[in-house]
Design a protein around this motif. Structure first.
Motif, PDB file in Angstrom:
ATOM      1  N   ALA A   2       0.833  -1.197   0.000  1.00  0.00           N
ATOM      2  CA  ALA A   2       0.000   0.000   0.000  1.00  0.00           C
ATOM      3  C   ALA A   2       0.870   1.250   0.000  1.00  0.00           C
ATOM      4  O   ALA A   2       2.032   1.222   0.371  1.00  0.00           O
ATOM      5  CB  ALA A   2      -0.913   0.006   1.214  1.00  0.00           C
ATOM      6  N   THR A  23      -8.064   2.192   2.775  1.00  0.00           N
ATOM      7  CA  THR A  23      -7.125   1.079   2.600  1.00  0.00           C
ATOM      8  C   THR A  23      -6.096   1.375   1.518  1.00  0.00           C
ATOM      9  O   THR A  23      -5.433   0.470   1.014  1.00  0.00           O
ATOM     10  CB  THR A  23      -7.882  -0.223   2.266  1.00  0.00           C
ATOM     11  OG1 THR A  23      -8.643  -0.020   1.071  1.00  0.00           O
ATOM     12  CG2 THR A  23      -8.780  -0.646   3.409  1.00  0.00           C
ATOM     13  N   ASP A  24      -5.963   2.644   1.160  1.00  0.00           N
ATOM     14  CA  ASP A  24      -4.992   3.095   0.158  1.00  0.00           C
ATOM     15  C   ASP A  24      -5.199   2.450  -1.206  1.00  0.00           C
ATOM     16  O   ASP A  24      -4.254   2.056  -1.879  1.00  0.00           O
ATOM     17  CB  ASP A  24      -3.550   2.856   0.622  1.00  0.00           C
ATOM     18  CG  ASP A  24      -3.164   3.712   1.804  1.00  0.00           C
ATOM     19  OD1 ASP A  24      -3.824   4.737   2.034  1.00  0.00           O
ATOM     20  OD2 ASP A  24      -2.197   3.360   2.489  1.00  0.00           O
ATOM     21  N   THR A  25      -6.467   2.319  -1.607  1.00  0.00           N
ATOM     22  CA  THR A  25      -6.793   1.748  -2.911  1.00  0.00           C
ATOM     23  C   THR A  25      -7.725   2.692  -3.662  1.00  0.00           C
ATOM     24  O   THR A  25      -8.325   3.592  -3.077  1.00  0.00           O
ATOM     25  CB  THR A  25      -7.478   0.375  -2.767  1.00  0.00           C
ATOM     26  OG1 THR A  25      -8.681   0.533  -2.017  1.00  0.00           O
ATOM     27  CG2 THR A  25      -6.569  -0.640  -2.094  1.00  0.00           C
TER      28      THR A  25
END
Length: 114
Positions: A2, A23-25
């Motif tokens: 991430a 969630t860094d997406t």
């Protein structure tokens, strides 16, 4: 892997600032605006050419993405992520008026998900 901090993928000369989830997406298949910030020597006058590239295959291939400016002069990219989940990598190159260049590459800046 991430991104180290959501919303900020930075390097000493500046950074890419995609809006990411907790969630860094980012969403696969989505159209995303990625603000760019130049700082320090990279932001100084004399760096007229900035080229940005994106890779969705771990850096095997790169696609040039136009660097755009809003009405206030802030730079940004507009990306359309592939529909298949994967990774997003960035490469930025600066060229000054004397022909000096600097290139920064960020592999796996973030992941895309369904």
């Amino acid at each position: 892997m991430a991104c180290p901090q959501a919303d900020q993928v930075r390097r000493p000369g500046g950074g890419f600032h995609p809006k990411l989830s907790l969630t860094d997406t980012a969403k696969a298949g989505a159209r995303v605006t990625v603000p760019l910030m130049l700082q320090g020597p990279a932001a100084a006058k004399g760096h007229p050419k900035l080229t940005a590239r994106v890779s969705y295959d771990g850096g095997r291939t790169w696609k040039t993405v136009p660097v755009q400016r809003d009405h206030g002069g802030k730079r940004y990219l507009t990306l359309t992520h592939p529909k298949k989940p994967g990774t997003v990598s960035f490469r930025a190159s600066l060229t000054d008026t004397d022909g000096n260049t600097a290139t920064e590459t960020i592999h796996t800046a973030y992941r895309t998900v369904r």
